[in-house]
Design a protein around this motif. Structure first.
Motif, mmCIF file in Angstrom:
data_model
loop_
_atom_site.group_PDB
_atom_site.id
_atom_site.type_symbol
_atom_site.label_atom_id
_atom_site.label_comp_id
_atom_site.label_asym_id
_atom_site.label_seq_id
_atom_site.Cartn_x
_atom_site.Cartn_y
_atom_site.Cartn_z
ATOM 1 N N ASP A 43 37.764 15.637 27.647
ATOM 2 C CA ASP A 43 39.170 15.646 28.052
ATOM 3 C C ASP A 43 39.663 17.037 28.460
ATOM 4 N N ARG A 44 38.734 17.915 28.780
ATOM 5 C CA ARG A 44 39.110 19.297 29.117
ATOM 6 C C ARG A 44 38.826 19.597 30.588
ATOM 7 N N ASP A 45 39.631 20.496 31.143
ATOM 8 C CA ASP A 45 39.269 21.082 32.426
ATOM 9 C C ASP A 45 38.118 22.048 32.187
ATOM 10 N N VAL A 46 37.116 21.997 33.040
ATOM 11 C CA VAL A 46 35.960 22.878 32.902
ATOM 12 C C VAL A 46 36.127 24.068 33.838
ATOM 13 N N LEU A 47 36.004 25.274 33.290
ATOM 14 C CA LEU A 47 36.054 26.500 34.084
ATOM 15 C C LEU A 47 34.651 27.091 34.118
ATOM 16 N N VAL A 48 34.111 27.262 35.311
ATOM 17 C CA VAL A 48 32.792 27.863 35.488
ATOM 18 C C VAL A 48 32.975 29.327 35.858
ATOM 19 N N LEU A 49 32.319 30.206 35.117
ATOM 20 C CA LEU A 49 32.434 31.643 35.334
ATOM 21 C C LEU A 49 31.077 32.248 35.642
ATOM 22 N N THR A 50 31.069 33.245 36.523
ATOM 23 C CA THR A 50 29.906 34.109 36.684
ATOM 24 C C THR A 50 30.298 35.476 36.151
ATOM 25 N N GLU A 51 29.444 36.051 35.313
ATOM 26 C CA GLU A 51 29.804 37.300 34.636
ATOM 27 C C GLU A 51 28.891 38.441 35.066
ATOM 28 N N LEU A 52 29.520 39.550 35.400
ATOM 29 C CA LEU A 52 28.826 40.807 35.678
ATOM 30 C C LEU A 52 29.162 41.785 34.567
ATOM 31 N N THR A 53 28.157 42.363 33.924
ATOM 32 C CA THR A 53 28.431 43.342 32.872
ATOM 33 C C THR A 53 28.385 44.753 33.451
ATOM 34 N N MET A 54 29.130 45.644 32.819
ATOM 35 C CA MET A 54 29.100 47.037 33.247
ATOM 36 C C MET A 54 27.686 47.599 33.128
ATOM 37 N N ALA A 55 26.946 47.179 32.108
ATOM 38 C CA ALA A 55 25.573 47.660 31.932
ATOM 39 C C ALA A 55 24.722 47.266 33.129
ATOM 40 N N ASN A 56 24.925 46.060 33.646
ATOM 41 C CA ASN A 56 24.167 45.611 34.805
ATOM 42 C C ASN A 56 24.585 46.369 36.058
ATOM 43 N N LEU A 57 25.895 46.566 36.225
ATOM 44 C CA LEU A 57 26.390 47.276 37.405
ATOM 45 C C LEU A 57 25.940 48.732 37.433
ATOM 46 N N MET A 58 25.631 49.268 36.251
ATOM 47 C CA MET A 58 25.197 50.663 36.164
ATOM 48 C C MET A 58 23.720 50.763 35.818
ATOM 49 N N ALA A 59 22.960 49.711 36.095
ATOM 50 C CA ALA A 59 21.573 49.638 35.648
ATOM 51 C C ALA A 59 20.695 50.741 36.235
ATOM 52 N N GLU A 60 20.947 51.121 37.482
ATOM 53 C CA GLU A 60 20.064 52.070 38.143
ATOM 54 C C GLU A 60 20.619 53.493 38.193
ATOM 55 N N THR A 61 21.913 53.661 37.942
ATOM 56 C CA THR A 61 22.524 54.990 37.967
ATOM 57 C C THR A 61 23.500 55.096 36.805
ATOM 58 N N ASP A 62 24.126 56.264 36.677
ATOM 59 C CA ASP A 62 25.119 56.436 35.616
ATOM 60 C C ASP A 62 26.524 56.141 36.108
ATOM 61 N N ARG A 63 26.633 55.563 37.298
ATOM 62 C CA ARG A 63 27.944 55.187 37.814
ATOM 63 C C ARG A 63 27.821 53.891 38.606
ATOM 64 N N VAL A 64 28.951 53.257 38.852
ATOM 65 C CA VAL A 64 28.963 52.007 39.592
ATOM 66 C C VAL A 64 29.013 52.293 41.091
ATOM 67 N N ASP A 65 28.104 51.672 41.834
ATOM 68 C CA ASP A 65 28.137 51.732 43.287
ATOM 69 C C ASP A 65 29.165 50.704 43.751
#
Length: 468
Positions: free
Chosen positions: A275-297
């Motif tokens: 009986d609920r509305d379903v919300l589908v989310l895709t999640e990006l973590t800061m750790a993933n966004l900064m995986a290759e450098t020390d800052r976000v591209d």
């Protein structure tokens, strides 16, 4: 007191600048922002009017009826009404000398009984120059102090920071966001949504501002929809059943989409979801966004965001490396069922004890927190050395296999046996390599809308080959 000095200096700087003139309208926690300007001195040159329409009947009479008084809709009505009044009443007399503004907040602070959610909406609509079109900044704030007086003080400081940032940093929005925390700590105030619009912010991408909130610690998470508009997480998550997939989405592949679709089919069979509305989310973590450098591209981030939008996805940016922290964040904002979608390699990774070393109770405490509210992990199989590994035959370290077997028997893992077998050999790192090297095979490994956008925008090193 250092807090008073810093905030008073900002209020005084505004008061002594002859440009700014306008209204401060506050509902719900006292005249906390206006108070700083009157304390600083010289407020007559800045504050045309201060108003506090506490009574609902009075508030409705001034700003129109509202179903919810602590809402973005109510805040917008306050900003529009007070700003327009300033123009109508003062433009002819003062318009050549002053840039007009309207500041407003509508909040609920800690009640004398306690236990209520302490949050609110705050914003400013302003001219950056005389006779200019307006620009606007809107925030959603959460007060984290345990005492009402401290919450009110923090709210006043954020309000002064917002006005100071709007007036003196509107041309550098990232510095404006950082300044919101001046004289405060992240333990006192959370800002989980910011929206900038209007003539001065016409080139601002609010998704980058959402990212900035998480980067500087103003919020653990921020959210935006497939249309690129920032969202207030609590309002979006409230009472929903939530299915979330964490990933790099660099780029989103047909596997990512099949994981979500397979999981949703299973998720919706749960009686608690019926009986609920379903919300589908895709999640990006800061750790993933900064995986290759020390800052976000930022270009890389926006590429991923655009591609997820092309798939119709709502995106959550978070600073939650541990899955149990993401679970706690979602559970605090909804009473609906929560499901997390992951591939078998990620599940195996959860049985690496070094990933839980920050908790006193280690892996047991981590899993206890993760599965606290009957959360389930929806696990997509993997292909390794010609063998398909599923929830039912997955092997982890020998000492932890009994724990794995127990969690499987109790139903904490849901096997996504409705997967597409032809997708199992597809790996995102191979797709990324093929894009940059010109191997056309990648186009069949991403959704059609993703492929078209990658080619159109030249994402991830794609180069269009011109045939003679």
């Amino acid at each position: 007191m250092e807090v008073a000095v810093g905030t008073l200096q900002k209020a005084l700087q505004i008061n002594l600048d002859p440009r700014w003139y306008g209204t401060i309208a506050e509902i719900g926690a006292g005249q906390e922002v206006a108070r700083w300007f009157f304390r600083a001195g010289g407020a007559a040159g800045t504050v045309a009017k201060s108003i506090s329409a506490y009574d609902m009947a009075v508030s409705d009479a001034v700003y129109g009826k509202s179903d919810r008084y602590v809402s973005m809709g109510r805040l917008q009505a306050m900003l529009d009404h007070e700003y327009q009044l300033n123009l109508e009443r003062l433009d002819e007399e003062r318009g050549d000398d002053n840039a007009f503004f309207a500041f407003a907040d509508t909040v609920v602070a800690r009640s004398y009984r306690g236990g209520n959610e302490c949050h609110g909406w705050m914003g400013v609509k302003f001219q950056s120059h005389q006779h200019d079109e307006p620009s606007q900044i809107v925030l959603h704030v959460r007060m984290l102090d345990t005492e009402a007086a401290l919450q009110q003080e923090a709210l006043g400081i954020v309000g002064v920071n917002l006005l100071h940032g709007a007036f003196f940093h509107y041309h550098e929005p990232e510095a404006l966001v950082e300044s919101l925390l001046d004289q405060l700590t992240t333990g006192r105030i959370e800002i989980d949504m910011i929206q900038l619009k209007g003539i001065e912010f016409r080139s601002v991408d609010n998704r980058l501002m959402a990212l900035k909130l998480v980067q500087v610690g103003l919020s653990g998470a921020a959210m935006f929809g497939p249309d690129g508009q920032v969202l207030q997480p609590s309002e979006v998550l409230r009472k929903k059943a939530i299915l979330v997939e964490r990933g790099s989405f660099r780029p989103p592949t047909v596997v990512n989409i099949d994981m979500l679709e397979s999981a949703r089919t299973k998720f919706e069979t749960d009686p608690a979801v019926a009986d609920r509305d379903v919300l589908v989310l895709t999640e990006l973590t800061m750790a993933n966004l900064m995986a290759e450098t020390d800052r976000v591209d930022r270009r890389d981030f926006l590429a991923r965001a655009d591609l997820l939008a092309a798939c119709g996805m709502t995106v959550l940016i978070s600073d939650f490396i541990a899955f149990h922290r993401l679970a706690a964040y979602l559970a605090w904002r909804t009473d609906g069922r929560i499901g997390m979608v992951m591939g078998a390699p990620s599940l195996i990774d959860q049985f690496d004890e070094t990933n839980h070393a920050d908790l006193p109770g280690g892996i047991l405490e981590s899993f206890g927190r993760l599965f606290k509210n009957d959360l389930k992990l929806y696990v997509y199989p993997m292909l390794r050395d010609g063998v398909v590994s599923t929830v039912h035959n997955l092997e982890v370290g020998e000492e932890l296999q009994p724990l794995y077997d127990y969690l499987e028997r109790r139903g904490s893992f849901v096997d996504l046996d409705n997967y597409k077998p032809e997708y199992l050999p597809i790996l995102s790192r191979d797709v990324l390599r093929r894009i940059s090297t010109g191997d056309p095979m990648w186009e069949s490994q991403v959704p059609e809308e993703v492929g078209e956008l990658i080619k159109k925008r030249g994402f991830f090193g794609y180069h269009r080959v011109e045939h003679l």
